[in-house]
Design a protein around this motif. Structure first.
Motif, PDB file in Angstrom:
ATOM      1  N   ASN A 100       0.737  -0.518   8.373  1.00 16.43           N
ATOM      2  CA  ASN A 100       0.766  -1.385   7.207  1.00 16.43           C
ATOM      3  C   ASN A 100      -0.598  -1.302   6.530  1.00 16.43           C
ATOM      4  O   ASN A 100      -1.636  -1.390   7.190  1.00 16.43           O
ATOM      5  CB  ASN A 100       1.084  -2.829   7.610  1.00 16.43           C
ATOM      6  N   TYR A 101      -0.596  -1.139   5.227  1.00 19.43           N
ATOM      7  CA  TYR A 101      -1.844  -0.880   4.513  1.00 19.43           C
ATOM      8  C   TYR A 101      -1.697  -1.260   3.047  1.00 19.43           C
ATOM      9  O   TYR A 101      -0.597  -1.448   2.529  1.00 19.43           O
ATOM     10  CB  TYR A 101      -2.212   0.606   4.616  1.00 19.43           C
ATOM     11  N   ARG A 102      -2.849  -1.349   2.393  1.00 17.69           N
ATOM     12  CA  ARG A 102      -2.929  -1.479   0.932  1.00 17.69           C
ATOM     13  C   ARG A 102      -3.927  -0.431   0.450  1.00 17.69           C
ATOM     14  O   ARG A 102      -5.059  -0.396   0.939  1.00 17.69           O
ATOM     15  CB  ARG A 102      -3.420  -2.882   0.543  1.00 17.69           C
ATOM     16  N   SER A 103      -3.521   0.415  -0.452  1.00 18.86           N
ATOM     17  CA  SER A 103      -4.417   1.475  -0.910  1.00 18.86           C
ATOM     18  C   SER A 103      -4.352   1.616  -2.425  1.00 18.86           C
ATOM     19  O   SER A 103      -3.360   1.245  -3.059  1.00 18.86           O
ATOM     20  CB  SER A 103      -4.047   2.813  -0.257  1.00 18.86           C
ATOM     21  N   ALA A 104      -5.430   2.148  -2.980  1.00 17.28           N
ATOM     22  CA  ALA A 104      -5.509   2.368  -4.430  1.00 17.28           C
ATOM     23  C   ALA A 104      -6.197   3.692  -4.703  1.00 17.28           C
ATOM     24  O   ALA A 104      -7.104   4.100  -3.966  1.00 17.28           O
ATOM     25  CB  ALA A 104      -6.263   1.234  -5.104  1.00 17.28           C
ATOM     26  N   MET A 105      -5.755   4.345  -5.755  1.00 19.38           N
ATOM     27  CA  MET A 105      -6.385   5.576  -6.224  1.00 19.38           C
ATOM     28  C   MET A 105      -6.654   5.436  -7.717  1.00 19.38           C
ATOM     29  O   MET A 105      -5.793   4.983  -8.471  1.00 19.38           O
ATOM     30  CB  MET A 105      -5.482   6.798  -5.979  1.00 19.38           C
ATOM     31  N   VAL A 106      -7.865   5.815  -8.119  1.00 17.47           N
ATOM     32  CA  VAL A 106      -8.269   5.740  -9.522  1.00 17.47           C
ATOM     33  C   VAL A 106      -8.732   7.120  -9.967  1.00 17.47           C
ATOM     34  O   VAL A 106      -9.540   7.765  -9.273  1.00 17.47           O
ATOM     35  CB  VAL A 106      -9.417   4.726  -9.721  1.00 17.47           C
ATOM     36  N   TYR A 107      -8.227   7.579 -11.102  1.00 17.88           N
ATOM     37  CA  TYR A 107      -8.608   8.881 -11.642  1.00 17.88           C
ATOM     38  C   TYR A 107      -9.377   8.691 -12.949  1.00 17.88           C
ATOM     39  O   TYR A 107      -9.128   7.751 -13.707  1.00 17.88           O
ATOM     40  CB  TYR A 107      -7.376   9.734 -11.936  1.00 17.88           C
ATOM     41  N   GLY A 108     -10.294   9.611 -13.204  1.00 19.72           N
ATOM     42  CA  GLY A 108     -11.003   9.572 -14.478  1.00 19.72           C
ATOM     43  C   GLY A 108     -12.416  10.081 -14.351  1.00 19.72           C
ATOM     44  O   GLY A 108     -12.777  10.773 -13.403  1.00 19.72           O
ATOM     45  N   ARG A 109     -13.249   9.704 -15.324  1.00 17.05           N
ATOM     46  CA  ARG A 109     -14.649  10.112 -15.335  1.00 17.05           C
ATOM     47  C   ARG A 109     -15.524   8.872 -15.474  1.00 17.05           C
ATOM     48  O   ARG A 109     -15.249   7.986 -16.288  1.00 17.05           O
ATOM     49  CB  ARG A 109     -14.937  11.069 -16.492  1.00 17.05           C
ATOM     50  N   PHE A 110     -16.575   8.826 -14.681  1.00 12.65           N
ATOM     51  CA  PHE A 110     -17.506   7.707 -14.763  1.00 12.65           C
ATOM     52  C   PHE A 110     -18.350   7.813 -16.028  1.00 12.65           C
ATOM     53  O   PHE A 110     -18.615   8.902 -16.535  1.00 12.65           O
ATOM     54  CB  PHE A 110     -18.423   7.689 -13.539  1.00 12.65           C
TER      55      PHE A 110
END
Length: 213
Positions: A100-110
């Motif tokens: 069981n988990y919670r995960s996030a992925m963010v794409y882009g440029r800083f």
């Protein structure tokens, strides 16, 4: 509000665990102290853990001006990930075990946060670490701020993946004589450890930490 789907954020593997809700994304980031940032340069691919915090619809990080990561993140796209483990899921079949988990992925440029905005962001970072701490510590000097780069990345292109609940055994495995269920996992605040040369009474935020707040 739901995130706008892109080809990079559309989850295809176990798609029923996908969540594109901004509230869930914000909650996962706000519960994290660290993120992992994947990027590449002439020496290959890298994935570096670093402290992070959120303000509104951006994720923030900071680093030394001369950092390889800082330079590369301003030049090219990257992927930021955060994962929280909530439990080990024990099924009757070896291949049906899960987590069981919670995960996030963010794409882009800083992008670089300039001048007063960088100072405000670093103060927000201190408050993220321990609310109330910023008022007690020595403020950063002009020299310290000049040597530090604050970066932020938009949360516009992001997705979450979340699993909760018990095991999902195949029908033919339900009669197998093995214990099935969840071993919950959580992050626990332990007692503060004052520095040997610190004679100051613990402030409210340290006492709250000790109580597990």
């Amino acid at each position: 509000m739901n995130q706008a789907l892109t080809d990079r954020t559309r989850i295809r593997r176990v798609a029923n665990n996908a969540q594109y809700d901004s509230a869930m994304l914000h909650a996962i980031i706000d519960d994290a102290y660290l993120c992992h940032i994947a990027f590449s340069d002439g020496k290959g691919a890298h994935c570096i853990p670093t402290a992070c915090w959120r303000e509104h619809d951006h994720l923030y990080i900071h680093g030394s001006n001369g950092s390889r990561m800082v330079k590369r993140l301003l030049e090219s796209e990257c992927c930021v990930t955060i994962t929280h483990l909530d439990g080990l899921v024990l099924a009757r079949s070896a291949f049906s075990h899960s987590m069981n988990y919670r995960s996030a992925m963010v794409y882009g440029r800083f992008e670089k946060v300039e001048d007063a905005g960088a100072r405000q962001a670093m103060e927000a970072f201190m408050e993220k670490i321990v609310p109330g701490r910023q008022a007690d510590v020595r403020p950063g000097s002009d020299k310290e701020y000049a040597a530090t780069t604050v970066l932020r990345i938009s949360l516009a292109e992001a997705a979450c993946k979340v699993r909760s609940g018990g095991p999902k055994d195949d029908e033919e495995d339900l009669s197998w004589p093995a214990w099935a269920g969840v071993l919950p996992w959580t992050r626990t605040a332990l007692a503060p450890e004052p520095a040997p040369d610190c004679g100051i009474e613990a402030p409210f935020y340290v006492r709250d930490w000790q109580r597990g707040a």
